[in-house]
Scaffold this motif. Structure first.
Motif, PDB file in Angstrom:
ATOM      1  N   THR A   1      -3.495  -6.708   1.296  1.00 44.14           N
ATOM      2  CA  THR A   1      -4.058  -6.780  -0.058  1.00 44.14           C
ATOM      3  C   THR A   1      -3.861  -5.453  -0.798  1.00 44.14           C
ATOM      4  O   THR A   1      -3.506  -5.437  -1.984  1.00 44.14           O
ATOM      5  N   GLU A   2      -4.069  -4.341  -0.095  1.00 41.64           N
ATOM      6  CA  GLU A   2      -3.913  -3.022  -0.722  1.00 41.64           C
ATOM      7  C   GLU A   2      -2.473  -2.779  -1.155  1.00 41.64           C
ATOM      8  O   GLU A   2      -2.214  -2.262  -2.245  1.00 41.64           O
ATOM      9  N   PHE A   3      -1.518  -3.151  -0.315  1.00 40.09           N
ATOM     10  CA  PHE A   3      -0.108  -2.968  -0.675  1.00 40.09           C
ATOM     11  C   PHE A   3       0.285  -3.876  -1.833  1.00 40.09           C
ATOM     12  O   PHE A   3       1.023  -3.466  -2.735  1.00 40.09           O
ATOM     13  N   LEU A   4      -0.195  -5.107  -1.817  1.00 36.07           N
ATOM     14  CA  LEU A   4       0.109  -6.012  -2.932  1.00 36.07           C
ATOM     15  C   LEU A   4      -0.455  -5.472  -4.243  1.00 36.07           C
ATOM     16  O   LEU A   4       0.184  -5.590  -5.305  1.00 36.07           O
ATOM     17  N   HIS A   5      -1.647  -4.863  -4.185  1.00 32.98           N
ATOM     18  CA  HIS A   5      -2.251  -4.279  -5.378  1.00 32.98           C
ATOM     19  C   HIS A   5      -1.390  -3.145  -5.928  1.00 32.98           C
ATOM     20  O   HIS A   5      -1.150  -3.059  -7.150  1.00 32.98           O
ATOM     21  N   VAL A   6      -0.909  -2.278  -5.031  1.00 31.71           N
ATOM     22  CA  VAL A   6      -0.075  -1.155  -5.474  1.00 31.71           C
ATOM     23  C   VAL A   6       1.244  -1.654  -6.054  1.00 31.71           C
ATOM     24  O   VAL A   6       1.718  -1.162  -7.087  1.00 31.71           O
ATOM     25  N   LEU A   7       1.855  -2.632  -5.390  1.00 30.80           N
ATOM     26  CA  LEU A   7       3.117  -3.189  -5.900  1.00 30.80           C
ATOM     27  C   LEU A   7       2.910  -3.861  -7.252  1.00 30.80           C
ATOM     28  O   LEU A   7       3.781  -3.779  -8.130  1.00 30.80           O
ATOM     29  N   ASP A   8       1.767  -4.506  -7.418  1.00 30.11           N
ATOM     30  CA  ASP A   8       1.449  -5.127  -8.701  1.00 30.11           C
ATOM     31  C   ASP A   8       1.263  -4.068  -9.787  1.00 30.11           C
ATOM     32  O   ASP A   8       1.724  -4.244 -10.929  1.00 30.11           O
TER      33      ASP A   8
END
Length: 394
Positions: free
Chosen positions: A377-384
């Motif tokens: 979830t944290e990586f998806l947030h940063v990529l977003d």
């Protein structure tokens, strides 16, 4: 576990050093920033090597290697590696650095492996439930044979439980190592006192389901490891390296759990995972993988509940006691009763270790499940974030 306190201390120390260094980034030149990142990645590699070297040292202690305690330490080390990995990749870093090549390709692969790992966590948890059922059968044997005077009735009762127990242990893994004699329970739950167990299982309901009949642990591990390739050229010294390390550690941890614990369909598991051999941080992991593979190939031919040390001992004791029951004539000789007493005492010790260790082990698997979900979830947030910042303004 004592290792948990030490690992948390080392983890906190590492995260503290990363935080201090990142706070100094603004006053550094580009060369200074690059040097700091190189130091962080070298430190991460060294910690990975040290953690698995310590696990490797336990292979010289037959009773410790692949035991419940050893697996708990393995999961401790994974959780520490995972926290340090996020510190290296995410802490204080611009989202654009995460979204540009080569991470724009490597991170989605990691996130996909995390999704696959969730099924493995659930399957392994079901395997722990089956071990609890085997433990209960062993406890029936204990109650029957832990007697001053053993008669025909006690031996018949023990023989029935032993036959069911060995049938479960020697099953071909087609149903997660569970046969007719052992009930299939849901992940992170237990049968027994309904009110007590309903309360105890409540926090784990999000991870409680059975696996599809055509699901294969071996195929899942193979899918996770099939495109695992070490970075080359300039990428081998950049952020691609810690991503590759984390991918490797994740696959190794899950492969080891599947080899150790009952898990649905594990045929060919020993051939489905090849470790990098030429990287210093990977050498202790490679040595562990080779040792486990050798043991797995010995056991795979006849089918087994896995390489868990407690189960290996229980299998030998159960077979000895079954042979005793088959040839029993009342009254038994005093020497034979002494042998039975020694075997029963050892079986009781194994049951005690299972009673004390299986639930904490299952809790750690739950923690791994939720930790990797949170990381994804944290990586998806940063990529977003990076994608939104990259949208041209009109």
């Amino acid at each position: 576990m004592p290792a948990t306190t030490e690992n948390n201390h080392n983890q906190g120390s590492f995260l503290g050093r990363i935080s201090i260094r990142r706070n100094q980034v603004m006053s550094m030149s580009m060369d200074g920033i690059h040097n700091t990142e190189c130091e962080e990645m070298e430190l991460f590699q060294r910690h990975v090597a040290e953690r698995f070297a310590e696990l490797l040292s336990c292979t010289d202690e037959p009773e410790a290697f692949m035991s419940i305690g050893w697996l708990r330490k393995l999961l401790d080390e994974f959780l520490c590696c995972e926290a340090e990995f996020k510190a290296v990749i995410l802490m204080g870093r611009d989202p654009f650095q995460i979204a540009k090549p080569p991470l724009d390709k490597l991170l989605p692969e990691l996130l996909d492996r995390i999704i696959k790992s969730l099924d493995v966590c659930n399957a392994v948890s079901l395997g722990i439930d089956s071990l609890r059922n085997i433990q209960r059968l062993a406890e029936i044997v204990l109650s029957a044979l832990d007697q001053t005077l053993i008669g025909d009735g006690q031996v018949r009762r023990a023989k029935k439980a032993l036959s069911t127990l060995l049938s479960a242990m020697l099953h071909e893994d087609k149903d997660g190592g569970i046969t007719k004699g052992t009930e299939r329970n849901r992940s992170f739950g237990r049968r027994g006192n309904k009110d007590k167990d309903r309360s105890a299982a409540a926090p784990f309901r999000s991870l409680s389901w059975t696996m599809p009949k055509n699901w294969s642990a071996a195929k899942q591990i193979h899918a996770m490891s099939s495109n695992l390739a070490a970075p080359r050229g300039n990428e081998s010294s950049g952020l691609a390296l810690p991503v590759f390390i984390m991918n490797t550690v994740l696959v190794f941890i899950l492969w080891t759990l599947v080899a150790a614990l009952p898990c649905q369909e594990r045929s060919g598991l020993g051939t489905h995972f090849q470790m990098p051999r030429n990287l210093s941080w990977a050498q202790p992991i490679t040595a562990l993988q080779e040792r486990i593979s050798e043991e797995w190939k010995k056991k795979e031919k006849k089918g087994t509940v896995g390489l868990l040390e407690e189960m290996q001992k229980m299998e030998k004791i159960a077979q000895w006691l079954l042979d005793f029951a088959d040839s029993f004539q009342f009254p038994a000789e005093a020497d034979k009763l002494e042998e039975v007493k020694a075997q029963v005492e050892e079986l009781a010790d194994i049951c005690r270790k299972m009673e004390e260790g299986l639930e904490p082990l299952q809790l750690q698997i739950r923690e791994v499940f939720h930790r990797v979900v949170r990381t994804r979830t944290e990586f998806l947030h940063v990529l977003d974030q990076a994608a939104k910042l990259n949208i041209p303004t009109s």
